[in-house]
Design an enzyme around this catalytic site. Structure first.
Site, PDB file in Angstrom:
ATOM      1  N   HIS A   1       1.225  -1.144   0.125  1.00  0.00           N
ATOM      2  CA  HIS A   1       0.045  -0.300  -0.277  1.00  0.00           C
ATOM      3  C   HIS A   1       0.664   1.336  -0.105  1.00  0.00           C
ATOM      4  O   HIS A   1      -0.075   2.373  -0.231  1.00  0.00           O
ATOM      5  CB  HIS A   1      -0.633  -0.541   1.274  1.00  0.00           C
TER       6      HIS A   1
ATOM      7  N   LYS B   1      -7.547  14.264   4.087  1.00  0.00           N
ATOM      8  CA  LYS B   1      -7.097  13.003   4.291  1.00  0.00           C
ATOM      9  C   LYS B   1      -5.907  12.657   6.065  1.00  0.00           C
ATOM     10  O   LYS B   1      -5.704  13.895   6.458  1.00  0.00           O
ATOM     11  CB  LYS B   1      -6.040  13.130   3.355  1.00  0.00           C
ATOM     12  N   ARG B   2      -5.045  12.249   5.828  1.00  0.00           N
ATOM     13  CA  ARG B   2      -3.813  12.071   7.132  1.00  0.00           C
ATOM     14  C   ARG B   2      -3.137  13.208   6.565  1.00  0.00           C
ATOM     15  O   ARG B   2      -3.237  13.255   5.450  1.00  0.00           O
ATOM     16  CB  ARG B   2      -3.146  10.392   7.367  1.00  0.00           C
TER      17      ARG B   2
ATOM     18  N   LYS C   1       1.357  14.623   1.164  1.00  0.00           N
ATOM     19  CA  LYS C   1       0.108  15.183   0.634  1.00  0.00           C
ATOM     20  C   LYS C   1       0.144  16.067   0.146  1.00  0.00           C
ATOM     21  O   LYS C   1      -0.690  16.307   0.085  1.00  0.00           O
ATOM     22  CB  LYS C   1      -0.607  14.205   1.813  1.00  0.00           C
TER      23      LYS C   1
ATOM     24  N   THR D   1      -8.189   6.783  -1.775  1.00  0.00           N
ATOM     25  CA  THR D   1      -9.088   5.705  -2.136  1.00  0.00           C
ATOM     26  C   THR D   1     -10.833   7.320  -1.821  1.00  0.00           C
ATOM     27  O   THR D   1     -11.871   7.423  -1.939  1.00  0.00           O
ATOM     28  CB  THR D   1      -9.532   5.131  -0.472  1.00  0.00           C
TER      29      THR D   1
ATOM     30  N   LYS E   1     -14.251   8.729  -3.559  1.00  0.00           N
ATOM     31  CA  LYS E   1     -15.546   9.132  -2.823  1.00  0.00           C
ATOM     32  C   LYS E   1     -16.187  10.503  -3.125  1.00  0.00           C
ATOM     33  O   LYS E   1     -17.250  10.431  -3.397  1.00  0.00           O
ATOM     34  CB  LYS E   1     -15.125   9.219  -1.080  1.00  0.00           C
TER      35      LYS E   1
HETATM   36  C1  26W Z   1       4.337   0.385   9.846  1.00  0.00           C
HETATM   37  C2  26W Z   1       3.663   1.930   9.570  1.00  0.00           C
HETATM   38  C3  26W Z   1       2.864   1.833   9.028  1.00  0.00           C
HETATM   39  C4  26W Z   1       1.039   2.289   8.954  1.00  0.00           C
HETATM   40  C5  26W Z   1       0.249   2.004   8.380  1.00  0.00           C
HETATM   41  C6  26W Z   1       3.259   1.716   7.072  1.00  0.00           C
HETATM   42  C7  26W Z   1       2.182   1.458   6.382  1.00  0.00           C
HETATM   43  C8  26W Z   1       1.143   2.125   6.531  1.00  0.00           C
HETATM   44  C9  26W Z   1       0.172   2.179   5.074  1.00  0.00           C
HETATM   45  C10 26W Z   1       0.481   1.849   3.958  1.00  0.00           C
HETATM   46  C11 26W Z   1      -0.294   3.041   4.495  1.00  0.00           C
HETATM   47  C12 26W Z   1      -1.728   3.280   3.943  1.00  0.00           C
HETATM   48  O1  26W Z   1      -2.526   3.908   4.792  1.00  0.00           O
HETATM   49  N1  26W Z   1      -1.307   3.466   2.979  1.00  0.00           N
HETATM   50  C13 26W Z   1      -2.662   3.821   1.969  1.00  0.00           C
HETATM   51  O2  26W Z   1      -3.321   2.627   1.813  1.00  0.00           O
HETATM   52  C14 26W Z   1      -4.315   3.047   0.920  1.00  0.00           C
HETATM   53  C15 26W Z   1      -5.011   2.257   0.465  1.00  0.00           C
HETATM   54  O3  26W Z   1      -4.703   0.763  -0.499  1.00  0.00           O
HETATM   55  C16 26W Z   1      -3.772   4.138  -0.025  1.00  0.00           C
HETATM   56  O4  26W Z   1      -5.153   4.308  -0.387  1.00  0.00           O
HETATM   57  C17 26W Z   1      -3.412   4.898   0.145  1.00  0.00           C
HETATM   58  O5  26W Z   1      -2.626   5.846  -1.012  1.00  0.00           O
HETATM   59  C18 26W Z   1      -1.373   5.071   0.979  1.00  0.00           C
HETATM   60  O6  26W Z   1      -1.197   6.086   1.375  1.00  0.00           O
END
Ligand code: 26W
Length: 762
Positions: A322, A502-503, A508, A610, A614
């Site tokens: 992701h 968004k976060r 971003k 995503t 929406k």
């Molecule tokens: C280990 C810490 C950590 C926590 C969360 C590392 C990585 C994450 C996630 C991968 C972050 C995340 O939410 N990524 C998002 O995933 C969405 C669903 O596929 C995408 O639409 C976003 O672009 C992506 O940033």
């Protein structure tokens, strides 16, 4: 099918016997009555292959309205309560289940709903955090975090399965994992899948006898230790911390899930060699990747050799990536692994040795190297399929992130573009528009979103357009009322609502948006910017608590908001709101009330996004870069119907080779003025040095302006102002409607079906 009458009878009974002056009691009555009916449909089938979706995060949001809608009893419940003088929407007080950070967790929740809606046998496996993602408030413009006590209203949708608890062993202690099963209800189809969330508990319940023996302190410590594993969701999005407690969480999740699945196999008389015939395990990013060595461990315990066990895993696991951010690719030190789960460390070493024997020994393909385990490499090595979450993202994985793997195993790699559930993100949050569409094209599109294209002939129908504008207005009114209540800021409904939610992350580029707002403000003050249409700039974002620069950007935007909102000279033209505690429920109100959707990440950085989908589905134009799924949004709706700006991923890479951000400022005095305001006393950060740090991130050091905020500024402002100029024209409304009518691809119904067919082979 769902027995409405039985539900309404029970609801009536419960309401009559409880003190319903309390919202919680109403909530309990509604959910208990629904659960009693759900129970009848909720049996795990004994036949056929199922997908286990392993994820550290499920960002469910509020379950009650979505469940009632999917059961087909939303209106009936509303009326039944109204007859008793009760308001169903009082249940908006109920906390979201925020057991996720952002995109990845919300995607998992959308997938569950879509799989149930299409009778795809998929169950979620996750963690029942006692506290979900922190609640955010602003104090003097600074983010403040408080605990998210989501269980304060109880958890009436889950069932504790005491008898199905399993034991999870760490080197230093063991704990019980107790499953809580939550029904995942398909849209009006009678299907119920399961979300199983594990809670950690001590093996020895508080034993007072030990107190007499003087061991009280030790017992208390053990209880605390056990309960701490699922105490709280790690609030980091795209950043790995590598902490022991996090490692325990990840292992706890996969060990408990696999043990319960192995037990089920035994009960059905299926031996483990049949695992890949009965199950496929989808690993949602690297967080559950320890499932691979854990599965090998469990198979070895059943008498299989390491080689056979690994071969079974290679047929059973699949992996979704992701993010391409290097800092988010998890790795664990051997020291930590040996201290916490030594059995797993040994297996990881065996996997590395085996991979080497197979000739897999390029620099970028090490699973274990120099006393470090690389979880993404382990996942790609073992997984039958590896997928990215948007076309562009998958291409980057193949060409860059997993380049070495792609040359070894090209056939593993596949794209499945993300999606969203149109039930929650349209039917539920925008009921007037949904009704208008059904009135025009009939039903069926709710579970087959490409059919929404049938609305195209009406795009130029005056009555339809008028209705669209009217509904958007009423959604704005609803949002404005909510914002006034929550944030104390009044937004006139004739304003353009230009939104970035968004976060908070540097990539971003909320900072880019902030600087453009300042630029516009300065332009209005000096009189240089003319014919600007009244706009409210809405922000919503949580920063990871330890992410200093992200927190600094929040402070900066809050300072900008304070200044602008207090300036009566621009009051008729400009408002800025940073909403507090942006979450799923807030999003439901914001998305359908916005005119412009800001998706402005540096190209090549946002895997998919995503939120962008929406907004699109709710008839909003995208102001964005050619990044992630924005690219596909433009393919579907036409780039000419959105406002696209900035460097492409390829350009961005080239620019960064020889980039001097200060040169950009020399050529753009208006931008320089906005950037200078970070350090020239225009704003204060209460002596924290935060604003200066933001300034430095743009201009100092080898990594100055890593995300090309200054480089893209000019083209961004041009695009933003052209959207502003066109707003209110027939052309603009057409663009909104073209987006809505072409959003069919972005239903997660499509995504989940692609997984089922191309990856899970269900
Ligand atoms: C280990 C810490 C950590 C926590 C969360 C590392 C990585 C994450 C996630 C991968 C972050 C995340 O939410 N990524 C998002 O995933 C969405 C669903 O596929 C995408 O639409 C976003 O672009 C992506 O940033």
């Amino acid at each position: 099918m769902f027995d409405k009458d039985s539900f309404l009878r029970r609801l009536d009974e419960l309401i009559n016997t409880q003190d319903v002056s309390d919202v919680k009691a109403v909530y309990n009555a509604v959910s208990q009555a629904a659960m009693a009916e759900i129970y009848r449909h909720w049996k795990t089938p004994q036949r056929g292959k199922r997908c286990g979706y392993f994820s550290a995060e499920f960002l469910i949001g509020r379950a009650v309205f979505s469940n009632l809608m999917n059961l087909g009893i939303l209106q009936e419940t509303k009326s039944a309560l109204a007859e008793k003088g009760l308001d169903l929407y009082a249940l908006e007080e109920i906390e979201d289940a925020a057991l996720g950070n952002g995109g990845l967790g919300r995607l998992a929740a959308c997938f569950l709903e879509c799989a149930a809606t299409h009778a795809i046998p998929m169950d979620g496996y996750g963690l029942r955090y006692r506290y979900g993602l922190f609640k955010q408030s602003f104090e003097n413009g600074f983010q403040k975090e408080t605990a998210d006590d989501w269980l304060a209203f109880g958890d009436p949708w889950s069932i504790r399965k005491e008898a199905e608890r399993v034991k999870v062993d760490f080197a230093d202690f063991s704990v019980y994992a107790v499953p809580y099963d939550t029904p995942v209800i398909g849209y009006k189809n009678g299907v119920v899948n399961t979300l199983r969330l594990w809670q950690s508990e001590p093996i020895e319940k508080f034993n007072f006898a030990l107190f007499d023996g003087g061991q009280g302190e030790q017992v208390a410590k053990e209880v605390f230790q056990a309960e701490s594993i699922t105490a709280v969701l790690y609030p980091n999005d795209n950043g790995d911390e590598g902490k022991t407690l996090r490692l325990r969480q990840e292992y706890f999740l996969v060990s408990a899930s696999l043990q319960s699945i192995f037990k089920r196999q035994k009960n059905r008389g299926r031996d483990e060699s049949k695992l890949c015939e009965d199950y496929v395990f989808q690993l949602n990013d690297t967080h559950p990747v320890l499932a691979i060595p854990e599965c090998i461990r469990l198979l070895e315990a059943e008498g299989y050799t390491f080689e056979t066990a690994l071969a079974i895993c290679k047929k059973t696991f699949c992996f979704t990536n992701h993010t391409v951010l290097a800092e988010a690719l998890e790795k664990w030190s051997g020291t930590r692994l040996r201290a916490v789960i030594p059995q797993i460390w040994t297996i990881l070493e065996k996997i590395q040795a085996y991979a080497e024997k197979e000739g897999i020994c390029k620099v970028d393909t090490y699973i274990v190297k120099d006393d470090t385990a690389y979880m993404a490499n382990l996942a790609v090595y073992t997984a039958k399929k590896v997928n990215g979450v948007a076309q562009m993202h998958t291409e980057i994985l193949k060409a860059d992130t997993f380049r070495a793997w792609y040359t070894l195993f090209p056939e593993k790699f596949i794209n499945v573009t993300n999606g969203i559930t149109p039930r929650r993100w349209f039917l539920l949050n925008n009921p007037l528009m949904a009704a208008e569409i059904t009135r025009r094209i009939g039903d069926g599109w709710e579970t087959d979103l490409p059919q929404i294209a049938k609305i195209k002939p009406y795009i130029y129908d005056e009555k339809f357009r008028a209705r669209f504008t009217e509904i958007k207005r009423s959604n704005k009114r609803r949002l404005a009322a909510y914002i006034e209540r929550r944030e104390g800021i009044r937004l006139p409904e004739h304003f353009i609502f230009d939104t970035q939610v968004k976060r908070l992350h540097e990539y971003k580029r909320q900072l880019l948006n902030a600087l453009s707002v300042l630029y516009i403000y300065n332009g209005l003050k000096s009189g240089e910017l003319k014919d600007f249409k009244p706009t409210a700039f809405l922000f919503g974002a949580k920063s990871a608590p330890g992410y200093y620069l992200a927190k600094a950007v929040i402070k900066f935007i809050n300072e900008i908001a304070r200044k602008i909102n207090a300036d009566s000279e621009v009051a008729a033209l400009l408002k800025v709101v940073f909403v507090q505690n942006y979450n799923v429920s807030y999003a439901e109100k914001i998305v359908c009330a916005s005119d412009i959707s800001e998706q402005i990440s540096m190209a090549g950085m946002e895997a998919s996004g995503t939120g962008n989908m929406k907004f699109m589905l709710n008839g909003t134009v995208t102001l964005g870069t050619l990044d992630g799924a924005n690219v596909e949004i433009c393919e579907e709706a036409g780039q000419e119907n959105n406002y696209i700006f900035g460097a492409t991923a390829r350009e961005a890479e080239l620019v960064k080779r020889a980039y001097d951000p200060s040169k950009v400022l020399e050529k753009n005095p208006a931008l320089k003025k906005a950037v200078d305001s970070l350090v020239d006393g225009t704003f204060t950060d209460d002596g924290t040095g935060m604003l200066k740090a933001v300034h430095e991130s743009l201009l100092c050091g080898a990594e100055a302006d890593r995300y090309l905020v200054l480089y893209d500024f000019d083209s961004y402002v041009k695009a933003k102002l052209s959207a502003n100029r066109e707003y209110g024209t027939e052309a603009f409304t057409t663009k909104c409607l073209e987006n809505m009518a072409n959003a069919g691809k972005f239903s997660a119904d499509r995504s989940v079906k692609e997984y089922a067919k191309l990856i899970w082979e269900l």
